[in-house]
Design a protein around this motif. Structure first.
Motif, PDB file in Angstrom:
ATOM      1  N   PHE A 151       0.834  -1.204   0.000  1.00  0.00           N
ATOM      2  CA  PHE A 151       0.000   0.000   0.000  1.00  0.00           C
ATOM      3  C   PHE A 151       0.867   1.253   0.000  1.00  0.00           C
ATOM      4  N   LEU A 152       1.887   1.266   0.854  1.00  0.00           N
ATOM      5  CA  LEU A 152       2.793   2.420   0.915  1.00  0.00           C
ATOM      6  C   LEU A 152       3.586   2.563  -0.386  1.00  0.00           C
ATOM      7  N   MET A 153       4.024   1.432  -0.942  1.00  0.00           N
ATOM      8  CA  MET A 153       4.821   1.466  -2.166  1.00  0.00           C
ATOM      9  C   MET A 153       4.049   2.072  -3.335  1.00  0.00           C
ATOM     10  N   TRP A 154       2.773   1.724  -3.462  1.00  0.00           N
ATOM     11  CA  TRP A 154       1.974   2.205  -4.596  1.00  0.00           C
ATOM     12  C   TRP A 154       1.466   3.628  -4.390  1.00  0.00           C
ATOM     13  N   TRP A 155       1.430   4.092  -3.156  1.00  0.00           N
ATOM     14  CA  TRP A 155       0.822   5.394  -2.877  1.00  0.00           C
ATOM     15  C   TRP A 155       1.410   6.523  -3.723  1.00  0.00           C
ATOM     16  N   PRO A 156       2.730   6.692  -3.811  1.00  0.00           N
ATOM     17  CA  PRO A 156       3.264   7.806  -4.609  1.00  0.00           C
ATOM     18  C   PRO A 156       2.935   7.702  -6.096  1.00  0.00           C
ATOM     19  N   VAL A 157       2.575   6.501  -6.545  1.00  0.00           N
ATOM     20  CA  VAL A 157       2.264   6.291  -7.964  1.00  0.00           C
ATOM     21  C   VAL A 157       0.847   6.719  -8.294  1.00  0.00           C
ATOM     22  N   VAL A 158      -0.080   6.524  -7.365  1.00  0.00           N
ATOM     23  CA  VAL A 158      -1.502   6.719  -7.681  1.00  0.00           C
ATOM     24  C   VAL A 158      -2.148   7.901  -6.963  1.00  0.00           C
ATOM     25  N   GLN A 159      -1.435   8.500  -6.008  1.00  0.00           N
ATOM     26  CA  GLN A 159      -2.004   9.620  -5.252  1.00  0.00           C
ATOM     27  C   GLN A 159      -1.169  10.889  -5.438  1.00  0.00           C
ATOM     28  N   ARG A 160      -1.805  12.051  -5.239  1.00  0.00           N
ATOM     29  CA  ARG A 160      -1.112  13.330  -5.401  1.00  0.00           C
ATOM     30  C   ARG A 160      -0.771  14.004  -4.081  1.00  0.00           C
ATOM     31  N   CYS A 161      -1.146  13.388  -2.975  1.00  0.00           N
ATOM     32  CA  CYS A 161      -0.813  13.910  -1.651  1.00  0.00           C
ATOM     33  C   CYS A 161      -0.152  12.795  -0.842  1.00  0.00           C
ATOM     34  N   PRO A 162       0.850  13.107  -0.060  1.00  0.00           N
ATOM     35  CA  PRO A 162       1.335  14.442   0.320  1.00  0.00           C
ATOM     36  C   PRO A 162       2.315  15.067  -0.673  1.00  0.00           C
ATOM     37  N   ARG A 163       2.686  14.332  -1.727  1.00  0.00           N
ATOM     38  CA  ARG A 163       3.574  14.910  -2.742  1.00  0.00           C
ATOM     39  C   ARG A 163       3.050  14.514  -4.118  1.00  0.00           C
ATOM     40  N   ASP A 164       3.072  15.462  -5.026  1.00  0.00           N
ATOM     41  CA  ASP A 164       2.563  15.232  -6.374  1.00  0.00           C
ATOM     42  C   ASP A 164       3.741  15.019  -7.311  1.00  0.00           C
ATOM     43  N   LEU A 165       4.114  13.760  -7.509  1.00  0.00           N
ATOM     44  CA  LEU A 165       5.247  13.454  -8.373  1.00  0.00           C
ATOM     45  C   LEU A 165       4.896  13.756  -9.824  1.00  0.00           C
ATOM     46  N   ALA A 166       5.883  14.223 -10.574  1.00  0.00           N
ATOM     47  CA  ALA A 166       5.701  14.415 -12.008  1.00  0.00           C
ATOM     48  C   ALA A 166       5.499  13.058 -12.665  1.00  0.00           C
ATOM     49  N   SER A 167       4.880  13.047 -13.824  1.00  0.00           N
ATOM     50  CA  SER A 167       4.613  11.792 -14.523  1.00  0.00           C
ATOM     51  C   SER A 167       5.886  11.002 -14.770  1.00  0.00           C
ATOM     52  N   ILE A 168       6.961  11.687 -15.167  1.00  0.00           N
ATOM     53  CA  ILE A 168       8.218  10.982 -15.413  1.00  0.00           C
ATOM     54  C   ILE A 168       8.785  10.415 -14.124  1.00  0.00           C
ATOM     55  N   GLY A 169       8.530  11.092 -12.998  1.00  0.00           N
ATOM     56  CA  GLY A 169       8.967  10.584 -11.708  1.00  0.00           C
ATOM     57  C   GLY A 169       8.227   9.313 -11.322  1.00  0.00           C
ATOM     58  N   ARG A 170       6.944   9.277 -11.600  1.00  0.00           N
ATOM     59  CA  ARG A 170       6.150   8.073 -11.305  1.00  0.00           C
ATOM     60  C   ARG A 170       6.577   6.910 -12.191  1.00  0.00           C
ATOM     61  N   ALA A 171       6.861   7.219 -13.456  1.00  0.00           N
ATOM     62  CA  ALA A 171       7.335   6.176 -14.373  1.00  0.00           C
ATOM     63  C   ALA A 171       8.675   5.620 -13.901  1.00  0.00           C
ATOM     64  N   GLY A 172       9.581   6.515 -13.512  1.00  0.00           N
ATOM     65  CA  GLY A 172      10.890   6.080 -13.032  1.00  0.00           C
ATOM     66  C   GLY A 172      10.800   5.283 -11.747  1.00  0.00           C
ATOM     67  N   TYR A 173       9.863   5.657 -10.881  1.00  0.00           N
ATOM     68  CA  TYR A 173       9.654   4.947  -9.624  1.00  0.00           C
ATOM     69  C   TYR A 173       9.188   3.513  -9.886  1.00  0.00           C
ATOM     70  N   ALA A 174       8.232   3.351 -10.800  1.00  0.00           N
ATOM     71  CA  ALA A 174       7.745   2.015 -11.141  1.00  0.00           C
ATOM     72  C   ALA A 174       8.848   1.184 -11.786  1.00  0.00           C
ATOM     73  N   PHE A 175       9.655   1.821 -12.627  1.00  0.00           N
ATOM     74  CA  PHE A 175      10.762   1.111 -13.273  1.00  0.00           C
ATOM     75  C   PHE A 175      11.781   0.657 -12.239  1.00  0.00           C
ATOM     76  N   ALA A 176      12.073   1.513 -11.270  1.00  0.00           N
ATOM     77  CA  ALA A 176      13.015   1.153 -10.206  1.00  0.00           C
ATOM     78  C   ALA A 176      12.489  -0.022  -9.391  1.00  0.00           C
ATOM     79  N   ALA A 177      11.187  -0.032  -9.108  1.00  0.00           N
ATOM     80  CA  ALA A 177      10.591  -1.137  -8.361  1.00  0.00           C
ATOM     81  C   ALA A 177      10.769  -2.449  -9.113  1.00  0.00           C
ATOM     82  N   PHE A 178      10.620  -2.405 -10.438  1.00  0.00           N
ATOM     83  CA  PHE A 178      10.805  -3.620 -11.239  1.00  0.00           C
ATOM     84  C   PHE A 178      12.260  -4.065 -11.246  1.00  0.00           C
ATOM     85  N   VAL A 179      13.168  -3.130 -11.524  1.00  0.00           N
ATOM     86  CA  VAL A 179      14.589  -3.474 -11.624  1.00  0.00           C
ATOM     87  C   VAL A 179      15.116  -4.040 -10.313  1.00  0.00           C
TER      88      VAL A 179
END
Length: 248
Positions: A151-179
């Motif tokens: 739940f905590l891991m996915w939160w920055p990907v799907v929610q805009r609070c408490p921080r609104d990551l840029a789209s490229i940041g969310r993409a990079g975060y998901a890629f890092a989780a996979f790698v």
């Protein structure tokens, strides 16, 4: 003791207590913060996945016979269900939760992703994995860790609070989780001998699978699932980034 049939439907603490509790908690949140129909559907699907993981024969197979079944149960808890549940939280509820410093820290990518990864790797250490299969308190702790850290891991990907990551940041975060997460499944698939003593000594070899073949299938399944889910999430946000760049 366990039922004679590998395909037994076995009620568990997670379905008889946790699932109803989560359902009631979401009803409160949805009523107070006005969840949309889409959000309600997402939560219902996430809760249904948890129920399937613990009430269907998948649960019994995983606890007593097949590593593949147990790893599939784990990815439901650590990835699929948390993704849906995190996405089901109304924006107003996310804003309210973000006022708490502990939640602000816990949903930070620098905290949430390592906690998720550490859980995945530590719980798959052979001695810990085998011990959890023999100890009900430990297996419940493992399941709670998977669900909570997911739940905590996915939160920055799907929610805009408490921080609104840029789209490229969310993409990079998901890629890092996979790698960082995929090597575990690949390692299980490539090790030339069974690493979990528990599944070597199972009472029945379901589907005629040896312990090594079961482990190889489990590893490939885990790595493939992560590649599919995280690649789709990464692709979604990368496409959103390209669209935003084209619109500027």
């Amino acid at each position: 003791m366990f039922a004679a049939s590998p395909y037994a439907w076995q009620a568990d603490f997670d379905t008889t207590v946790v699932v109803p509790t989560l359902g009631l908690a979401y009803l409160f949140i949805a009523g107070r913060y006005t969840a949309t129909r889409t959000q309600s559907v997402l939560f219902s699907c996430g809760l249904a996945l948890i129920a399937v993981a613990f009430w269907s024969p998948l649960h019994h197979l995983g606890l007593h016979y097949l590593l593949t079944a147990h790893l599939l149960q784990n990815v439901i808890l650590a990835e699929w269900a948390p993704l849906l549940i995190a996405g089901s939280i109304p924006s107003a509820a996310a804003i309210a939760a973000s006022r708490f410093r502990a939640f602000h820290i816990a949903t930070s990518p620098a905290f949430a992703l390592p906690v998720w990864l550490i859980g995945y790797y530590v719980w798959h250490v052979p001695q810990i994995y085998d011990a959890a299969l023999r100890d009900s308190a430990l297996i419940h702790t493992e399941h709670a860790w998977y669900l909570g850290s997911g739940f905590l891991m996915w939160w920055p990907v799907v929610q805009r609070c408490p921080r609104d990551l840029a789209s490229i940041g969310r993409a990079g975060y998901a890629f890092a989780a996979f790698v960082l997460g995929a090597p575990l499944g690949l390692l299980l698939a490539l090790i030339p001998h069974p690493v979990y003593a528990f599944y070597v000594a199972v009472p029945t070899r379901v589907w005629g699978l040896s312990a090594l073949t079961d482990q190889q299938i489990a590893g490939v399944t885990m790595a493939s699932e992560q590649a599919l889910v995280l690649a789709c999430v990464c692709g979604f946000w990368f496409r959103r980034f390209l669209h935003e760049e084209g619109a500027t």
